[in-house]
Design a protein around this motif. Structure first.
Motif, PDB file in Angstrom:
ATOM      1  N   THR A 121       0.852  -1.189   0.000  1.00  0.00           N
ATOM      2  CA  THR A 121       0.000   0.000   0.000  1.00  0.00           C
ATOM      3  C   THR A 121       0.888   1.238   0.000  1.00  0.00           C
ATOM      4  O   THR A 121       1.181   1.812   1.056  1.00  0.00           O
ATOM      5  CB  THR A 121      -0.926   0.023   1.233  1.00  0.00           C
ATOM      6  OG1 THR A 121      -1.644  -1.218   1.316  1.00  0.00           O
ATOM      7  CG2 THR A 121      -1.909   1.176   1.163  1.00  0.00           C
ATOM      8  N   PRO A 122       1.363   1.661  -1.176  1.00  0.00           N
ATOM      9  CA  PRO A 122       2.206   2.861  -1.237  1.00  0.00           C
ATOM     10  C   PRO A 122       1.492   4.059  -0.608  1.00  0.00           C
ATOM     11  O   PRO A 122       0.298   4.266  -0.815  1.00  0.00           O
ATOM     12  CB  PRO A 122       2.403   3.055  -2.749  1.00  0.00           C
ATOM     13  CG  PRO A 122       2.240   1.688  -3.335  1.00  0.00           C
ATOM     14  CD  PRO A 122       1.170   1.040  -2.498  1.00  0.00           C
ATOM     15  N   GLY A 123       2.226   4.775   0.209  1.00  0.00           N
ATOM     16  CA  GLY A 123       1.636   5.926   0.875  1.00  0.00           C
ATOM     17  C   GLY A 123       0.941   5.589   2.178  1.00  0.00           C
ATOM     18  O   GLY A 123       0.342   6.470   2.804  1.00  0.00           O
ATOM     19  N   ALA A 124       1.022   4.321   2.600  1.00  0.00           N
ATOM     20  CA  ALA A 124       0.384   3.918   3.853  1.00  0.00           C
ATOM     21  C   ALA A 124       0.953   4.721   5.018  1.00  0.00           C
ATOM     22  O   ALA A 124       2.159   4.958   5.100  1.00  0.00           O
ATOM     23  CB  ALA A 124       0.593   2.434   4.101  1.00  0.00           C
ATOM     24  N   ASP A 125       0.070   5.132   5.910  1.00  0.00           N
ATOM     25  CA  ASP A 125       0.481   5.882   7.103  1.00  0.00           C
ATOM     26  C   ASP A 125       0.614   4.881   8.249  1.00  0.00           C
ATOM     27  O   ASP A 125      -0.355   4.575   8.948  1.00  0.00           O
ATOM     28  CB  ASP A 125      -0.572   6.942   7.432  1.00  0.00           C
ATOM     29  CG  ASP A 125      -0.122   7.898   8.539  1.00  0.00           C
ATOM     30  OD1 ASP A 125       0.956   7.665   9.122  1.00  0.00           O
ATOM     31  OD2 ASP A 125      -0.864   8.865   8.819  1.00  0.00           O
ATOM     32  N   VAL A 126       1.819   4.352   8.421  1.00  0.00           N
ATOM     33  CA  VAL A 126       2.033   3.288   9.391  1.00  0.00           C
ATOM     34  C   VAL A 126       3.354   3.506  10.098  1.00  0.00           C
ATOM     35  O   VAL A 126       4.333   3.955   9.498  1.00  0.00           O
ATOM     36  CB  VAL A 126       1.991   1.899   8.698  1.00  0.00           C
ATOM     37  CG1 VAL A 126       3.048   1.802   7.605  1.00  0.00           C
ATOM     38  CG2 VAL A 126       2.135   0.769   9.700  1.00  0.00           C
ATOM     39  N   GLU A 127       3.376   3.216  11.388  1.00  0.00           N
ATOM     40  CA  GLU A 127       4.606   3.342  12.148  1.00  0.00           C
ATOM     41  C   GLU A 127       4.684   2.250  13.202  1.00  0.00           C
ATOM     42  O   GLU A 127       3.685   1.586  13.509  1.00  0.00           O
ATOM     43  CB  GLU A 127       4.713   4.714  12.809  1.00  0.00           C
ATOM     44  CG  GLU A 127       3.630   5.008  13.837  1.00  0.00           C
ATOM     45  CD  GLU A 127       3.779   6.393  14.445  1.00  0.00           C
ATOM     46  OE1 GLU A 127       4.609   6.540  15.357  1.00  0.00           O
ATOM     47  OE2 GLU A 127       3.052   7.310  13.997  1.00  0.00           O
ATOM     48  N   TRP A 128       5.874   2.070  13.736  1.00  0.00           N
ATOM     49  CA  TRP A 128       6.100   1.055  14.754  1.00  0.00           C
ATOM     50  C   TRP A 128       6.644   1.713  16.012  1.00  0.00           C
ATOM     51  O   TRP A 128       7.449   2.651  15.956  1.00  0.00           O
ATOM     52  CB  TRP A 128       7.102   0.019  14.255  1.00  0.00           C
ATOM     53  CG  TRP A 128       7.495  -0.991  15.301  1.00  0.00           C
ATOM     54  CD1 TRP A 128       6.830  -2.137  15.643  1.00  0.00           C
ATOM     55  CD2 TRP A 128       8.646  -0.947  16.154  1.00  0.00           C
ATOM     56  NE1 TRP A 128       7.485  -2.801  16.645  1.00  0.00           N
ATOM     57  CE2 TRP A 128       8.604  -2.095  16.979  1.00  0.00           C
ATOM     58  CE3 TRP A 128       9.702  -0.044  16.297  1.00  0.00           C
ATOM     59  CZ2 TRP A 128       9.585  -2.356  17.939  1.00  0.00           C
ATOM     60  CZ3 TRP A 128      10.677  -0.308  17.254  1.00  0.00           C
ATOM     61  CH2 TRP A 128      10.617  -1.459  18.061  1.00  0.00           C
ATOM     62  N   VAL A 129       6.170   1.222  17.167  1.00  0.00           N
ATOM     63  CA  VAL A 129       6.648   1.697  18.462  1.00  0.00           C
ATOM     64  C   VAL A 129       7.071   0.487  19.276  1.00  0.00           C
ATOM     65  O   VAL A 129       6.342  -0.509  19.342  1.00  0.00           O
ATOM     66  CB  VAL A 129       5.551   2.481  19.204  1.00  0.00           C
ATOM     67  CG1 VAL A 129       6.011   2.856  20.610  1.00  0.00           C
ATOM     68  CG2 VAL A 129       5.160   3.731  18.427  1.00  0.00           C
ATOM     69  N   GLY A 130       8.227   0.551  19.883  1.00  0.00           N
ATOM     70  CA  GLY A 130       8.723  -0.563  20.675  1.00  0.00           C
ATOM     71  C   GLY A 130       8.222  -0.521  22.110  1.00  0.00           C
ATOM     72  O   GLY A 130       8.193   0.531  22.736  1.00  0.00           O
ATOM     73  N   CYS A 131       7.801  -1.693  22.614  1.00  0.00           N
ATOM     74  CA  CYS A 131       7.378  -1.785  24.006  1.00  0.00           C
ATOM     75  C   CYS A 131       7.393  -3.238  24.443  1.00  0.00           C
ATOM     76  O   CYS A 131       6.927  -4.119  23.718  1.00  0.00           O
ATOM     77  CB  CYS A 131       5.979  -1.213  24.205  1.00  0.00           C
ATOM     78  SG  CYS A 131       5.431  -1.210  25.942  1.00  0.00           S
ATOM     79  N   ASP A 132       7.903  -3.482  25.628  1.00  0.00           N
ATOM     80  CA  ASP A 132       7.866  -4.810  26.238  1.00  0.00           C
ATOM     81  C   ASP A 132       6.599  -4.890  27.080  1.00  0.00           C
ATOM     82  O   ASP A 132       6.513  -4.290  28.140  1.00  0.00           O
ATOM     83  CB  ASP A 132       9.112  -5.028  27.107  1.00  0.00           C
ATOM     84  CG  ASP A 132       9.112  -6.381  27.803  1.00  0.00           C
ATOM     85  OD1 ASP A 132       8.167  -7.170  27.578  1.00  0.00           O
ATOM     86  OD2 ASP A 132      10.065  -6.653  28.565  1.00  0.00           O
ATOM     87  N   LEU A 133       5.629  -5.646  26.591  1.00  0.00           N
ATOM     88  CA  LEU A 133       4.371  -5.790  27.330  1.00  0.00           C
ATOM     89  C   LEU A 133       4.503  -6.819  28.439  1.00  0.00           C
ATOM     90  O   LEU A 133       3.598  -7.608  28.695  1.00  0.00           O
ATOM     91  CB  LEU A 133       3.250  -6.174  26.366  1.00  0.00           C
ATOM     92  CG  LEU A 133       2.756  -5.010  25.501  1.00  0.00           C
ATOM     93  CD1 LEU A 133       1.957  -5.520  24.316  1.00  0.00           C
ATOM     94  CD2 LEU A 133       1.913  -4.051  26.333  1.00  0.00           C
ATOM     95  N   GLY A 134       5.643  -6.772  29.085  1.00  0.00           N
ATOM     96  CA  GLY A 134       5.881  -7.575  30.273  1.00  0.00           C
ATOM     97  C   GLY A 134       6.479  -6.698  31.353  1.00  0.00           C
ATOM     98  O   GLY A 134       7.011  -7.179  32.343  1.00  0.00           O
ATOM     99  N   SER A 135       6.357  -5.376  31.139  1.00  0.00           N
ATOM    100  CA  SER A 135       6.869  -4.393  32.086  1.00  0.00           C
ATOM    101  C   SER A 135       5.876  -3.253  32.199  1.00  0.00           C
ATOM    102  O   SER A 135       5.695  -2.469  31.268  1.00  0.00           O
ATOM    103  CB  SER A 135       8.226  -3.845  31.613  1.00  0.00           C
ATOM    104  OG  SER A 135       8.595  -2.699  32.359  1.00  0.00           O
ATOM    105  N   LEU A 136       5.212  -3.153  33.335  1.00  0.00           N
ATOM    106  CA  LEU A 136       4.203  -2.114  33.523  1.00  0.00           C
ATOM    107  C   LEU A 136       4.803  -0.713  33.442  1.00  0.00           C
ATOM    108  O   LEU A 136       4.170   0.214  32.919  1.00  0.00           O
ATOM    109  CB  LEU A 136       3.511  -2.308  34.871  1.00  0.00           C
ATOM    110  CG  LEU A 136       2.560  -3.508  34.963  1.00  0.00           C
ATOM    111  CD1 LEU A 136       2.207  -3.804  36.416  1.00  0.00           C
ATOM    112  CD2 LEU A 136       1.289  -3.270  34.148  1.00  0.00           C
TER     113      LEU A 136
END
Length: 331
Positions: free
Chosen positions: A68-83
């Motif tokens: 999907t050229p032009g897709a508005d997408v990003e990634w964020v890092g998080c360990d869902l084992g640490s509150l």
């Protein structure tokens, strides 16, 4: 087998235009979560994928933008084992985003060996449930803001639950951390307990403790994706070392749905007009448009109350008395 499953659950339907809407997908760069993310992006939503591994995020963004050229997408890092990490990452997201229409809680671990997460909590319960409870709390002011925007469909919160919730032990009370960290529970019991908790949160806690008191037009639902051929099926080998674990892993892979099929229930729950038209608040779906019949535990309002109390107390204990955002706050 796969073609048969396609005939049972039906072909994937293209999503309607989601232009202007924002979606956050935990586990969004891998497995079922990735399939959800790519479909949202193809439908022109802004998509934020949250995962622990950066290489998964990079690859997911690359693939989505190729499709999907032009897709508005990003990634964020998080360990869902640490509150504490969850607090930092999702507080930042709440401040960064202008709105939040779709929150899909798809990250998790399968049946696996007992171990503790960074907070000293059974990692099944921490990763699959408690940290997601906290994610909802931290992002809820933004969801409330979105719900009040003019000409905006009600935001939706979708939890990836499971039919395995039926295997939760009968002596679960959600009474204390000691109970949660009871090593006598089997690997499947640990997993099943978390899926039971997600159904209770979607069915009772959020509608009755958050939406109704606030007068918020928001929907929460939970879904069963089916037995899906993701890397999670390999975790049976860790949970049950030896021949039995290998046989379970092989069996689940053999009979399972493909990953795209596994995303159908969540995609339907997130976008179908039926949710609002039929007011399907708190429902649990086993396939697109097909409500499930929850176990007696998943219909126990007193168990949901105990779960809510335990969840809030654990988060305050591990992160601080002011850790939780007031549920009536608005961004």
């Amino acid at each position: 087998m796969q073609s048969a499953l396609h005939s049972i659950i039906g072909p994937k339907k293209e999503l309607h235009d989601l232009s202007g809407r924002v979606a956050v997908v935990t586990g969004g760069a891998n497995g079922i979560g990735f399939q959800i993310s790519r479909q949202f992006a193809a439908a022109k939503a802004k998509v934020v994928m949250v995962n622990r591994k950066e290489e998964q995020g990079d690859e997911a963004i690359k693939q989505i933008k190729e499709e999907t050229p032009g897709a508005d997408v990003e990634w964020v890092g998080c360990d869902l084992g640490s509150l504490k990490e969850v607090k930092q990452v999702f507080t930042d997201l709440r401040k960064k985003l202008d709105r939040l229409d779709l929150l899909i809680l798809s990250a998790g671990i399968n049946t696996n060996t007992f171990d503790l997460d960074a907070d000293g909590i059974d990692r099944h319960f921490g990763v699959n449930f408690l940290d997601h409870f906290y994610v909802v709390n931290l992002l809820y002011p933004l969801i409330r803001k979105t719900a009040k925007l003019p000409d905006t469909p009600p935001p939706r919160i979708v939890f990836e639950a499971s039919e395995v919730h039926r295997a939760a032990p009968s002596n679960i009370h959600f009474g204390s951390l000691e109970e949660i960290n009871n090593k006598d529970f089997g690997a499947t019991h640990l997993y099943a307990r978390t899926k039971l908790a997600l159904i209770l949160l979607a069915k009772f806690n959020l509608p009755e403790k958050v939406f109704q008191p606030n007068g918020d037009h928001v929907y929460s639902v939970s879904v069963h994706p089916g037995t899906v051929n993701t890397g999670m099926q390999q975790q049976w080998k860790d949970a049950y070392p030896g021949v039995f674990g290998n046989m379970l892993s092989w069996a689940m892979t053999t009979i399972g749905r493909d990953i795209e099929q596994g995303s159908y229930s969540a995609l339907w729950a997130a976008t179908s007009p039926e949710i609002e038209e039929k007011n399907l608040q708190g429902y649990y779906f086993v396939d697109p448009g097909q409500p499930g019949k929850e176990s007696s535990q998943a219909s126990d309002r007193s168990l949901a109350e105990a779960l809510w109390n335990l969840s809030t107390s654990l988060i305050k204990e591990k992160v601080g008395e002011d850790a939780l955002v007031p549920w009536d706050e608005i961004a």
